[in-house]
Design a protein around this motif. Structure first.
Motif, PDB file in Angstrom:
ATOM      1  N   TYR A 109      30.296  50.444 -51.620  1.00  0.00           N
ATOM      2  CA  TYR A 109      31.021  49.332 -52.244  1.00  0.00           C
ATOM      3  C   TYR A 109      30.273  48.019 -52.042  1.00  0.00           C
ATOM      4  CZ  TYR A 109      34.379  45.496 -52.452  1.00  0.00           C
ATOM      5  OH  TYR A 109      34.990  44.304 -52.723  1.00  0.00           O
ATOM      6  N   THR A 113      28.737  45.792 -55.078  1.00  0.00           N
ATOM      7  CA  THR A 113      29.488  44.555 -55.304  1.00  0.00           C
ATOM      8  C   THR A 113      28.666  43.324 -54.960  1.00  0.00           C
ATOM      9  OG1 THR A 113      31.507  45.780 -54.717  1.00  0.00           O
ATOM     10  CG2 THR A 113      31.673  43.381 -54.837  1.00  0.00           C
ATOM     11  N   PHE A 114      27.835  43.443 -53.930  1.00  0.00           N
ATOM     12  CA  PHE A 114      26.981  42.325 -53.511  1.00  0.00           C
ATOM     13  C   PHE A 114      25.533  42.816 -53.439  1.00  0.00           C
ATOM     14  CE2 PHE A 114      31.125  42.100 -51.353  1.00  0.00           C
ATOM     15  CZ  PHE A 114      31.637  40.952 -51.950  1.00  0.00           C
ATOM     16  N   GLN A 174      40.497  47.633 -51.708  1.00  0.00           N
ATOM     17  CA  GLN A 174      40.072  48.739 -52.568  1.00  0.00           C
ATOM     18  C   GLN A 174      41.263  49.522 -53.098  1.00  0.00           C
ATOM     19  OE1 GLN A 174      36.998  49.094 -53.442  1.00  0.00           O
ATOM     20  NE2 GLN A 174      36.826  51.112 -54.330  1.00  0.00           N
ATOM     21  N   GLU A 177      43.287  47.298 -55.628  1.00  0.00           N
ATOM     22  CA  GLU A 177      42.580  47.188 -56.912  1.00  0.00           C
ATOM     23  C   GLU A 177      42.673  48.501 -57.682  1.00  0.00           C
ATOM     24  OE1 GLU A 177      38.270  45.879 -58.851  1.00  0.00           O
ATOM     25  OE2 GLU A 177      38.402  46.312 -56.709  1.00  0.00           O
ATOM     26  N   TRP A 189      38.999  51.017 -64.845  1.00  0.00           N
ATOM     27  CA  TRP A 189      37.617  51.110 -64.382  1.00  0.00           C
ATOM     28  C   TRP A 189      36.665  51.350 -65.560  1.00  0.00           C
ATOM     29  CZ3 TRP A 189      36.903  49.316 -59.765  1.00  0.00           C
ATOM     30  CH2 TRP A 189      37.838  49.512 -58.753  1.00  0.00           C
ATOM     31  N   GLY A 198      30.791  44.167 -65.089  1.00  0.00           N
ATOM     32  CA  GLY A 198      31.493  44.433 -63.842  1.00  0.00           C
ATOM     33  C   GLY A 198      32.739  43.571 -63.776  1.00  0.00           C
ATOM     34  N   THR A 199      33.292  43.404 -62.609  1.00  0.00           N
ATOM     35  CA  THR A 199      34.454  42.551 -62.468  1.00  0.00           C
ATOM     36  C   THR A 199      34.016  41.094 -62.426  1.00  0.00           C
ATOM     37  OG1 THR A 199      34.314  42.796 -60.072  1.00  0.00           O
ATOM     38  CG2 THR A 199      35.777  44.299 -61.233  1.00  0.00           C
ATOM     39  N   GLN A 201      34.978  38.812 -60.432  1.00  0.00           N
ATOM     40  CA  GLN A 201      34.784  38.399 -59.051  1.00  0.00           C
ATOM     41  C   GLN A 201      35.231  39.546 -58.157  1.00  0.00           C
ATOM     42  OE1 GLN A 201      38.017  35.329 -59.626  1.00  0.00           O
ATOM     43  NE2 GLN A 201      38.498  35.876 -57.520  1.00  0.00           N
ATOM     44  N   PRO A 202      34.771  39.609 -56.903  1.00  0.00           N
ATOM     45  CA  PRO A 202      35.228  40.662 -56.007  1.00  0.00           C
ATOM     46  C   PRO A 202      36.744  40.595 -55.851  1.00  0.00           C
ATOM     47  CG  PRO A 202      33.341  39.525 -55.076  1.00  0.00           C
ATOM     48  CD  PRO A 202      33.765  38.735 -56.272  1.00  0.00           C
TER      49      PRO A 202
END
Length: 537
Positions: A109, A113-114, A174, A177, A189, A198-199, A201-202
């Motif tokens: 993840y 994500t980052f 998680q 979401e 998704w 992607g999204t 923001q997280p």
């Protein structure tokens, strides 16, 4: 015959629809105003529910027990565990220890994500060097224990207390979401992946609840009945999920020391009409560590070190079937259904360690380690939360033990000096002029109360003793411990920033709603429904 059945089904469906449309609307019990009506203000009320646990959790019905009562010897030789009767509220706890695969999910993840934040991934990686011993050849575990598929269902180790806290936060976000995307409250998704972006923001639960998450609404987004709501791109007015909707799960966290001990004992299986028929020394019944059952007679009931130099027994007839750790579903679960509450790996708890913790303890949900915080606001007037680079709210030490006035609150958030709360002194009972700057008497509020009521000078902690506010309790015994540490009342400590090959963890979650989990056929007082109200025409 088939046609008759079809007509009957359709008739019943129509009757159900009519009855549903004619059902009485929910009303406020105190004002009589109808809920879920867009014409009278649009306040939305969901039906009262008892939320189900999150994935991997088991419901633990709380109750009273003697904290430290199962200890049969003072293994620390320092009066470490005074017996105290306490009450534990019902809660949820992981069925198993967090496994290597669970932790790899977390690392994945972070990586997706980052992708440009190598530091975040590095800081979350367990310390695999905990396997190294000066006089042992454990190097294969350094390279393979965390990542090789052969160990994927083994408990994760080399994790600090601080890393466990971060995992709990990740897991909370998680699951929430995933709930929102799979139920259509947020874009699915698949839709997010198809966008190629992607999204936005997280995802963070706190940010969502404060209406600061910019994710795209899904096909089942909740309708906004507020008359001032504006329609979105799809022509419908929708809103973000709220806590009042009962959709989101509470936060995952580490269990408190008292919760962990209560859950490990599993005395629910030995209780009949509030009478505890047999006490326990271990999470199972009996005085020994071997199975008395005919099918498994003689088998070791947990993964521990039987004696010096004996980690698993004799080749051809291994006693606990494990040289180091074992898969998280090994051995028999206790009466709550929890695996490996003794042996395999010790487990972190939430508590800050003190040698005589139980001399000064609350008798309801005892816990030592409170650090009270408030979410920082970047704009107090608009209620906008400040966030860090991971999209999480920034939290500061709490400044007060009660709700502040609006002037005090905004002044604190803006970094200004809060207006003083003055005292009106009296002279012979008559109010007199208060001196400038006089404040209410009493002790100043301390947000960090981990060392509450300590009689020892805090400046000596970590100098004359290894015990300090960063010392955290772990319990349960491990693959490298003797049987005495399998007793749930035993307790040890380690610095929250250190890790070990013998320490892992499992998560817990506070239960929302009624304390009783399995009413069964027990007698109950009936709960009356409020009297129906409808204005007369």
């Amino acid at each position: 015959m088939i046609k008759r059945f079809t007509r009957t089904a359709l008739l019943l469906g129509c009757v159900g629809t009519i009855l549903g449309s004619c059902s009485k609307p929910m009303r406020s019990q105190k004002t009589g105003v109808v809920y879920n009506n867009k014409y009278n203000g649009g306040y939305t009320r969901f039906k009262k529910t008892h939320p189900a646990p999150g994935p991997g959790l088991i419901a633990i019905e709380g109750g009273t027990f003697v904290l430290g009562g199962s200890a049969d010897q003072d293994v620390m030789y320092e009066n470490n565990n005074n017996r105290r009767r306490v009450t534990i509220a019902s809660f949820y706890m992981d069925e198993t220890e967090v496994s290597n695969q669970d932790w790899l999910d977390y690392l994945h993840y972070l990586a997706i994500t980052f992708p440009n934040d190598r530091e975040a991934y590095y800081n979350a990686t367990p310390d695999t060097l905990v396997w190294r011993r000066p006089l042992s050849y454990n190097e294969p575990y350094v390279d393979s224990y965390l990542r090789h598929p052969a160990f994927q269902d083994y408990p994760v180790v080399g994790v600090t207390w601080e890393q466990a806290q971060d995992y709990c936060a990740f897991r909370t976000n998680q699951i929430n979401e995933n709930i929102l995307r799979e139920t259509g409250r947020l874009a699915s998704w698949k839709e997010v992946a198809a966008s190629g972006k992607g999204t936005d923001q997280p995802f963070d639960t706190d940010m969502l609840l404060n209406n600061q998450y910019g994710g795209k609404a899904g096909k089942n987004a909740i309708k906004d009945l507020n008359p001032n709501a504006k329609a979105g791109a799809n022509g419908k007015a929708t809103r973000s999920v709220r806590m009042e909707d009962g959709i989101l799960k509470p936060s995952y966290r580490l269990p408190t020391e008292a919760e962990w001990e209560y859950a490990a004992l599993g005395l629910a299986g030995n209780t009949q009409f509030e009478n505890i028929e047999d006490g326990k020394i271990y999470p199972w019944n009996g005085m020994g560590v071997r199975s008395p059952k005919r099918r498994t007679r003689g088998l070791i009931l947990a993964n521990f070190k039987r004696g010096e130099g004996d980690n698993m027994g004799v080749g051809g007839s291994l006693n606990d079937k494990a040289d180091i750790t074992a898969p998280v579903r090994s051995y028999e679960p206790n009466d709550f259904g929890l695996y490996n509450m003794a042996g395999n790996v010790n487990e972190w708890t939430q508590d800050t360690y003190r040698q005589l913790t139980f001399e000064d303890v609350e008798d309801f949900n005892p816990f030592r380690g409170n650090e009270y915080t408030n979410k920082r606001l970047s704009d107090p007037e608009k209620g906008i939360l400040a966030k860090d680079k991971f999209g999480r709210p920034i939290k500061d030490a709490a400044k007060s033990n009660k709700k502040m006035s609006w002037a005090e609150f905004t002044a604190q958030q803006q970094g200004a000096k809060a207006p003083a709360t003055t005292v009106a002194p009296t002279v012979n009972g008559v109010p007199a002029a208060a001196p400038a700057g006089a404040t209410l008497a009493g002790k100043p509020f301390k947000a960090d109360q981990r060392g509450f009521a300590d009689s020892t000078d805090n400046t000596l902690y970590g100098v004359t003793t290894l015990v300090n506010d960063h010392s955290k309790v772990y319990k349960g015994g491990s693959w490298n411990d003797r049987a005495m540490w399998l007793n749930p009342a035993t307790r040890r400590y380690m610095d929250q920033g250190d890790a070990s090959a013998e320490i892992g963890f499992r998560c817990a979650m506070s239960m929302i709603g009624p304390a009783e989990i399995n009413p069964g056929n027990r007698s109950h007082f009936s709960v009356k429904k409020p009297q129906a109200y409808k204005p007369k025409k």
